[in-house]
Design a protein around this motif. Structure first.
Motif: not given
Length: 68
Positions: A22-26, A39-42, A48-49, A55-56
């Motif tokens: 979570a912290s790495k993608i803000g 509940k919410t969308d990425f 991208k993060g 590694c997806i």
């Protein structure tokens, strides 16, 4: 809609803790949980993060983040 099961599998395989991801993608931990639980969308930068951190490959990302 996010395929929660596939995403959780990738997270588990990575060995990273959810708070770290979570912290790495803000995102806050709660914000990340909300997105995993649909509940919410990425957002595009978050996807991208996650793709880079976990590694997806593109074909798997399609199945995870754009599930119908």
């Amino acid at each position: 809609m996010t395929n929660t099961d596939l995403l959780k599998e990738k997270i588990e395989d990575s060995g990273y803790k959810m708070k770290y991801i979570a912290s790495k993608i803000g995102l806050s931990y709660q914000g990340f949980l909300n997105k995993i639980q649909n509940k919410t969308d990425f957002t595009a930068p978050e996807i991208k993060g996650l793709r880079e951190l976990l590694c997806i490959p593109a074909d798997e990302a399609e199945k995870i983040f754009f599930a119908s």
